[in-house]
Design a protein around this motif. Structure first.
Motif, PDB file in Angstrom:
ATOM      1  N   PHE A 136     -17.636 -11.195 -22.682  1.00 35.71           N
ATOM      2  CA  PHE A 136     -18.295 -11.946 -21.609  1.00 35.71           C
ATOM      3  C   PHE A 136     -18.547 -10.983 -20.449  1.00 35.71           C
ATOM      4  CE2 PHE A 136     -17.694 -16.530 -22.606  1.00 35.71           C
ATOM      5  CZ  PHE A 136     -16.951 -16.406 -23.756  1.00 35.71           C
ATOM      6  N   HIS A 137     -19.661 -11.157 -19.758  1.00 38.49           N
ATOM      7  CA  HIS A 137     -19.921 -10.332 -18.580  1.00 38.49           C
ATOM      8  C   HIS A 137     -20.435 -11.192 -17.430  1.00 38.49           C
ATOM      9  CE1 HIS A 137     -19.354  -6.697 -20.921  1.00 38.49           C
ATOM     10  NE2 HIS A 137     -20.210  -7.143 -21.817  1.00 38.49           N
ATOM     11  N   PRO A 138     -19.654 -11.314 -16.358  1.00 34.72           N
ATOM     12  CA  PRO A 138     -20.155 -11.989 -15.161  1.00 34.72           C
ATOM     13  C   PRO A 138     -21.038 -11.014 -14.367  1.00 34.72           C
ATOM     14  CG  PRO A 138     -17.834 -11.407 -14.889  1.00 34.72           C
ATOM     15  CD  PRO A 138     -18.246 -10.913 -16.246  1.00 34.72           C
ATOM     16  N   CYS A 181     -21.605  -5.705 -13.541  1.00 32.82           N
ATOM     17  CA  CYS A 181     -20.642  -6.674 -14.061  1.00 32.82           C
ATOM     18  C   CYS A 181     -19.538  -6.830 -13.029  1.00 32.82           C
ATOM     19  CB  CYS A 181     -20.054  -6.198 -15.386  1.00 32.82           C
ATOM     20  SG  CYS A 181     -18.949  -7.428 -16.101  1.00 32.82           S
ATOM     21  N   LEU A 197     -16.616  -8.152 -13.757  1.00 35.08           N
ATOM     22  CA  LEU A 197     -15.310  -7.905 -14.362  1.00 35.08           C
ATOM     23  C   LEU A 197     -15.046  -6.445 -13.963  1.00 35.08           C
ATOM     24  CD1 LEU A 197     -14.288  -8.983 -17.919  1.00 35.08           C
ATOM     25  CD2 LEU A 197     -13.255  -7.072 -16.699  1.00 35.08           C
ATOM     26  N   HIS A 220     -15.008  -3.420 -16.118  1.00 31.40           N
ATOM     27  CA  HIS A 220     -16.303  -3.083 -16.734  1.00 31.40           C
ATOM     28  C   HIS A 220     -17.195  -2.383 -15.713  1.00 31.40           C
ATOM     29  CE1 HIS A 220     -16.088  -6.518 -19.985  1.00 31.40           C
ATOM     30  NE2 HIS A 220     -15.110  -5.638 -20.089  1.00 31.40           N
ATOM     31  N   MET A 251     -20.633  -0.330 -16.219  1.00 34.27           N
ATOM     32  CA  MET A 251     -21.611  -1.414 -16.212  1.00 34.27           C
ATOM     33  C   MET A 251     -22.050  -1.732 -14.782  1.00 34.27           C
ATOM     34  SD  MET A 251     -21.546  -5.002 -18.276  1.00 34.27           S
ATOM     35  CE  MET A 251     -21.849  -4.454 -19.936  1.00 34.27           C
TER      36      MET A 251
HETATM   37 CU    CU Z   1     -18.534  -6.979 -18.083  1.00 30.46          CU
END
Ligand code: CU
Ligand code: C2O
Length: 482
Positions: free
Chosen positions: A413-415, A465, A467, A470, A475
């Protein structure tokens, strides 16, 4: 100035409950009211005095931890403004570790680029002993927050964040309000902090905390008026953990996402990635009864907060929560809008692209992890060298509407967060979601989501992202609006 909601401590066991299925939410309530009108004239002065302040939050079971906070009064300042208020902030870096620089990013607030608080992109880093001033008028009502933007995994991991609420969005007053900030703490067996970034965490779903908390409590409990419509500003301020929020013991509706009003819709459960916010309205039960907010995402559902109703009922009739006032974010014009595609992937094949940036010579290592596990359009942040910034992921024309097609081609998952703008949701091939605006969108594995916005503010806007592991392992990128 920072205030703090009083919290009543109490023990509360999270019983073993069956996970609620995720039911897609459908718009049902009254439409948002006319946007709020700013009332100019007031200036609010804020000092963010960052320092190490060892303290034992209630969830630490009596053992102090070397927190980094913005205030000696509270571990998590809450700044409240009215729409139209000018916020003048002085950041003081009282951290003593050499090179531990700071800058404040106002998450979700559409501020001018010079106020956006990203070291080496929009400002110079504030070194220990240094200060920096921010000065802007927040353009939107809603539930926002602020945090630093370099070595965030540790700075946020140690607590460095605050909430920012811009009031004036209620069409009819509710009967009460609670502000809930949910986050974990990474505490080891010896009582100290665990490493904030681990290779296994960064390469997967992140390094989770060992102690969960809401407003610093392991079992947060509040009194609320009975038979009343109570607003809850719910924040996920964790660096890592995704929540799946549900309510037991009350009817509940979502009235805002990331601070922006939606047509109120019943809450079944709502998935909240890091940095995401929702505003809920609950119809509380009768005197003495209680309501629980629950995170259903974990094997053993966790109680975010218990609300105990007190007093004579305030409302009669069916639950039909008043909507908030509509957002002031400009409406995208989709006719002729250009679509830009972004792929979020792990880096097996990611080729680093570097271009030296002459504006900030001598960029230091603090912002730059040497581990690059994640990429956006095959580009990692940073690029190979520790002394170069990558070029923008895209260059946009000021004033034009853009559609971003965000594809998560990884198994995580990537917010995904975009600075300076709010995205209007257009479509997803994996989730059924109501119309809404958001500054952070949670891409589920393999999801392709389309969002639109008007590129009405020039600058280099971070796109990453949220997170944090990440983000710090590649990212991250930025989009230039000229
Ligand atoms: Cu992410
Ligand atoms: Cu809340 Cu660039 O972050």
């Amino acid at each position: 100035m920072p205030t703090r909601r009083s919290v009543l401590a109490a023990a509360c066991g999270a019983g073993a409950l069956l996970a609620a299925p995720f039911r897609p939410a459908r718009a049902e309530g009254r439409p948002p009211g006319a946007p709020a009108e700013p009332r100019p004239g007031r200036t609010v002065d804020l000092v963010l005095d960052a320092a190490e302040r060892p303290q034992a939050l209630p969830c630490f079971a009596g053992k102090p931890l070397p927190l980094w906070t913005f205030s000696a009064d509270t571990a998590l300042p809450i700044v409240r403004l009215g729409l139209g208020d000018r916020l003048r902030t002085r950041l003081v870096n009282g951290l003593t570790r050499p090179g531990e620089h700071l800058a404040i990013h106002w998450h979700g607030l559409r501020v001018p680029i010079a106020q956006d608080g990203v070291p080496y992109i929009s400002q110079r880093p504030v070194e220990p002993g240094g200060t920096c001033d921010y000065d802007f008028v927040p353009p939107d009502t809603g539930s926002f927050f602020f945090h630093t933007h370099c070595n965030t995994v540790e700075q946020l991991g140690r607590g460095l964040a605050g909430l920012l609420i811009v009031e004036g969005d209620e069409t009819e007053p509710y009967d009460g309000e609670l502000v809930l900030a949910v986050r974990d703490w990474r505490i080891g067996e010896d009582g100290g902090f665990l490493p904030f970034l681990t290779d296994t965490g960064a390469g997967n779903a992140g390094s989770f905390g060992t102690v969960r908390s809401t407003n610093g409590e392991a079992a947060a409990r509040f009194e609320v008026p009975a038979g009343a419509d109570v607003r809850i500003r719910l924040y996920n301020v964790d660096p890592t953990r995704i929540l799946e929020v549900g309510v037991e013991g009350a009817e509940a509706a979502v009235v805002a996402i990331d601070g922006h009003a939606v047509v109120p819709f019943p809450l079944a459960t709502w998935r909240m990635g890091t940095a995401m916010r929702i505003d809920l309205v609950l119809r509380t039960p009768a005197d003495g009864a209680s309501v629980r907010l629950i995170d259903w995402r974990v094997a053993e559902p966790w109680t975010i907060a218990t609300l105990v109703a007190r007093g004579a009922p305030k409302r009669r009739g069916a639950f039909d929560p008043a909507p908030l006032r509509a957002s002031r974010v400009p409406e995208p014009d989709l006719r002729g809008a250009e679509t830009l595609r972004f792929e979020f992937a792990s880096t097996a094949a990611a080729a680093a692209v570097a271009a030296t940036d002459e504006r900030f010579p001598g960029i230091d290592d603090l912002c730059l992890s040497d581990r690059t596990f994640w990429s956006i359009n095959k580009t990692t942040w940073p690029a190979d060298g520790h002394h170069a910034l990558p070029p923008p992921l895209a260059v946009l024309r000021r004033g034009a509407t853009y559609v971003f097609e965000l594809s998560n081609i990884s198994k995580q998952f990537h917010p995904i967060h975009f600075h300076g703008f709010a995205w209007r949701f257009l479509s997803s091939d994996r989730q059924e979601l109501p119309p809404h605006l958001a500054d952070t969108v949670l891409l589920v594995p393999r999801e392709k989501r389309r969002v639109a916005f008007v590129a009405d503010a020039p600058g280099d806007w971070m796109f990453h992202c949220h997170l944090i592991e990440h983000q710090e392992t590649g990212m991250m990128g930025y989009v230039r609006v000229v």
